[in-house]
Design an enzyme around this catalytic site. Structure first.
Site, PDB file in Angstrom:
ATOM      1  N   HIS A  78      32.193  37.887  38.465  1.00 40.90           N
ATOM      2  CA  HIS A  78      32.081  35.848  38.048  1.00 40.90           C
ATOM      3  C   HIS A  78      31.215  35.598  38.284  1.00 40.90           C
ATOM      4  O   HIS A  78      31.646  34.746  39.433  1.00 40.90           O
ATOM      5  CB  HIS A  78      33.634  35.640  38.417  1.00 40.90           C
ATOM      6  CG  HIS A  78      34.230  34.680  37.065  1.00 40.90           C
ATOM      7  ND1 HIS A  78      34.834  34.660  37.044  1.00 40.90           N
ATOM      8  CD2 HIS A  78      33.700  33.357  37.081  1.00 40.90           C
ATOM      9  CE1 HIS A  78      35.438  32.922  36.213  1.00 40.90           C
ATOM     10  NE2 HIS A  78      34.269  32.666  36.878  1.00 40.90           N
ATOM     11  N   ASP A 127      33.648  33.442  41.194  1.00 42.94           N
ATOM     12  CA  ASP A 127      33.446  32.447  40.849  1.00 42.94           C
ATOM     13  C   ASP A 127      32.728  31.549  41.266  1.00 42.94           C
ATOM     14  O   ASP A 127      32.489  30.245  41.599  1.00 42.94           O
ATOM     15  CB  ASP A 127      34.845  31.962  40.407  1.00 42.94           C
ATOM     16  CG  ASP A 127      35.578  30.347  39.161  1.00 42.94           C
ATOM     17  OD1 ASP A 127      34.128  30.379  38.310  1.00 42.94           O
ATOM     18  OD2 ASP A 127      35.870  30.053  39.513  1.00 42.94           O
TER      19      ASP A 127
END
Ligand code: NCD
Length: 410
Positions: free
Chosen positions: A48, A277
């Site tokens: 991610h 992320d």
């Protein structure tokens, strides 16, 4: 090639690793090699990251983002399609992959976006892309996003997946009914947003849930066939860090209370994947409230330090940063130090603890929410047998169609 304390089949053994043609040829106690200090772990996979580039090259590029990844011991990244332009067609997908081919310092793949506009054609788009490249997943599918075109309705999701066979869907689960705008965003994006969205999605199908930040959502997913990732920031930071981070505090899903973060860290073993992320924004953009933290370079080093301190187990770390991402996303040849796999590993000297400083990092965004945190950065990072920390040019590869065979059936 090298010898040392190798993490092999779930434990550390003193062994040598022999490499041939970029792959591991032999592992064994009598295999000779140059002795290294510290531990030899599988290089990480970050499923991610948002590497921006194109119209947002001032925040990050594929080149700088993958450079940051390699200094953080990561050998493969999965880029997210909420770029400008959005990766919602084969045309944009091919353009981005063409650029990546010459720019990547580590191996690279790219998810395809599912939006309210492309859901009718998604299966056809996927098929065209798959003739050339490996598409790891459709996603990050946003149940809530500031860009209307990226925010998808549950009904659209249901319709789209009835046409989608054999592909993993990754979901950013925050329900708009529980989200308001305002700063700091943790006061306006409720826990219920995540819990409700997860609950609702679980009635539709199995998914891989991105960046789960609440105990309630984690427990619900653990009671299903779906999988989920956690991020370093939801485990190590909390709303208490607002004092320190100030205007930079916004991230989606937002930071939660200290209790919630501590629970997630204590139950790290329950998560399937650790992903960063990595969402770089410049400090200027942060001042205007842009949500997201950089993290691809600091994730493995911080967690190796936590493992060295016995706050988490090395076995859990390797599973969540390497072997599970490879298994869940279908990256054959990655994720484990074993004969036949790519020779992708990172050497960490556990005594070499350093304070994280933004100025030492490689992301273009120039700041980190982990300033001053202790970490163990890798001394060597082998990608297909080459120590890429010794190589200035980009030598990573994009994943081609040959990986397609696999699939966990969703
Ligand atoms: C993401 C980004 O900046 O791309 N930011 C984040 O806080 N995770 C997008 C998003 O998930 O809202």
């Amino acid at each position: 090639m090298i010898r040392g304390k190798v993490f092999y089949r779930g434990e550390f053994i003193e062994a040598g690793i022999e490499v041939d043609g970029g792959r591991i040829k032999k592992i064994g106690k009598l295999v000779k090699g140059k002795e290294v200090r510290g531990v030899i772990l599988p290089a990480g996979i970050d499923v991610h990251v948002h590497l921006r580039d194109f119209d947002e090259a001032h925040k990050e590029t594929i080149e700088t983002g993958t450079m940051a990844a390699k200094y953080g011991g990561i050998c493969l990244v999965v880029d997210q399609p909420n770029t400008r332009p959005v990766v919602d067609s084969e045309k944009v997908y091919f353009e981005r992959m063409e650029k990546a081919k010459s720019d990547v310092h580590v191996d690279y793949t790219l998810n395809l976006a599912l939006t309210n506009s492309n859901f009718g054609e998604i299966a056809g788009i996927l098929e065209k892309i798959r003739s050339r490249y490996f598409v790891p997943a459709v996603g990050e599918v946003f149940i809530q996003h500031s860009n209307d075109n990226l925010q998808i309705r549950y009904e659209t999701l249901r319709l789209a997946i009835s046409n989608l066979k054999n592909v993993l869907l990754t979901i950013h689960a925050e329900d708009p009914a529980y989200v308001d705008t305002g700063f700091p965003n943790f006061r306006f994006r409720k826990k219920e947003a995540e819990v409700f969205a997860v609950q609702k999605c679980l009635t539709i199908s199995n998914f891989h849930f991105c960046h789960i930040s609440t105990r309630d959502a984690a427990e619900r997913i653990c009671n299903s066939d779906s999988t989920f990732e956690v991020t370093p920031h939801h485990l190590l930071l909390s709303t208490d860090d607002y004092r320190r981070l100030g205007y930079a505090v916004n991230v989606n899903p937002p930071l939660r209370s200290r209790d919630e973060a501590e629970w997630l860290l204590k139950h790290f073993h329950m998560a399937d994947i650790l992903a960063s992320d990595h969402a770089p924004h410049t400090l200027e953009d942060k001042k205007s409230g842009a949500p997201g933290f950089p993290g691809v370079e600091t994730m493995y080093p911080i967690f190796v330090h936590l493992a060295a301190m016995r706050i988490i187990r090395f076995g859990d770390l390797v599973e969540k940063i390497a072997s599970n991402p490879a298994r869940i996303f279908g990256f054959r040849g990655y994720g484990e130090i074993r004969v036949g796999n790519y020779a992708n590993f990172a050497v960490f000297d556990l005594k070499n603890v350093r304070k994280i400083r933004a100025e030492d990092l490689h992301s273009r965004c120039d700041w980190t929410p982990y300033e001053g945190f202790n970490a163990v950065f890798p001394d060597k990072v082998y990608l297909k047998g080459t120590d890429v920390l010794e190589v200035a040019e980009p030598t990573g590869e994009v994943l081609g169609a040959e990986f397609q065979n696999y699939k966990k059936s969703f």
